[in-house]
Scaffold this motif. Structure first.
Motif: not given
Length: 255
Positions: A162-189
């Protein structure tokens, strides 16, 4: 295949002993574009020296980091404004709100965030947002500028769908880094529910190293590891991730 690191602190003290070697490792890994955020005035000389050493690869931002908004924040903002008048920066950042460590300067952080956003709009520059334990506050500020020309990158995005979609709606891109590789990072889900056109790659080096280097010093050379994770999430090739995310960064920063 060209990778872009949209957020990396290449001037950090962590690279003091091997900065040139670190840069060469990244270039050898295919990372050819480095976007470097500011923290406060004490780092400005090192940033400018870095740009002189790598004029074609390094692109500087200017701004006051929210954790460095202290009693002297007005002086620091004056420095930001002076530098924006003197040098060709590509963005204003990193700016935002951080309430993880303390909320003592919450109102000053809000004020500094507003001020720097206004400068970004006046100068036609994107912003790089730092947000930690402060999604509500950051969105409160961004909503003030809905409908304006404001755009940029939500650096180190760790929110929910929901927060990702809200950020995009406000014309922000999402910076994706190392957290996406963490087992508990959650954003990969849920990341595959976000169109790749809204994604850029970053390391936030020397922080947040991706697996298998988690807990160690991060480097821009690790961007391909993040790209590999995104390729798996989006069921596509690393080459496609590199191409699209670099194109996205070009649209944001105008280079």
């Amino acid at each position: 295949m060209i990778f872009t690191d949209t957020h990396t602190h290449l001037y950090s003290e962590a690279f003091q002993e091997d900065q040139d070697d670190m840069m060469q490792r990244a270039i050898n890994a295919g990372v050819r574009r480095f976007f470097v955020p500011a923290i406060d005035s004490s780092y400005t000389p090192a940033m400018l020296d870095l740009k002189k050493s790598y004029p074609d690869q390094v692109h500087l931002m200017m701004g006051l980091h929210p954790t460095h908004v202290k009693e002297n924040y007005l002086e620091e903002l004056d420095h930001v404004q002076e530098m924006l008048d003197e040098e060709p920066f590509v963005a204003i950042g990193e700016i935002g709100i951080d309430l993880y460590w303390s909320d003592e300067f919450r109102e000053q952080q809000m004020e500094a965030f507003h001020t720097q956003i206004q400068w970004s709009i006046e100068r036609g520059l994107p912003i790089a947002i730092h947000c930690r334990e402060a999604f509500d506050e950051v969105f409160e500020v961004l909503e003030t500028y809905r409908g304006s020309s404001l755009n940029g990158v939500f650096h180190c995005f760790t929110g929910n769908l929901e927060q990702a979609r809200r950020a995009i709606d406000l014309k922000m891109s999402l910076g994706i880094g190392g957290v996406a590789t963490f087992k508990n990072g959650k954003i990969d889900q849920f990341l595959n529910e976000i169109d790749l056109k809204h994604i850029v790659l970053e390391t936030d080096a020397p922080y947040l190293a991706p697996d298998p280097y988690r807990g160690k010093r991060n480097e821009s050379a690790y961007i391909p590891l993040i790209a590999e994770k995104l390729a798996a999430i989006y069921n596509t090739s690393v080459e496609h991730i590199a191409e699209v995310t670099t194109l996205n960064s070009t649209k944001i920063f105008g280079l």
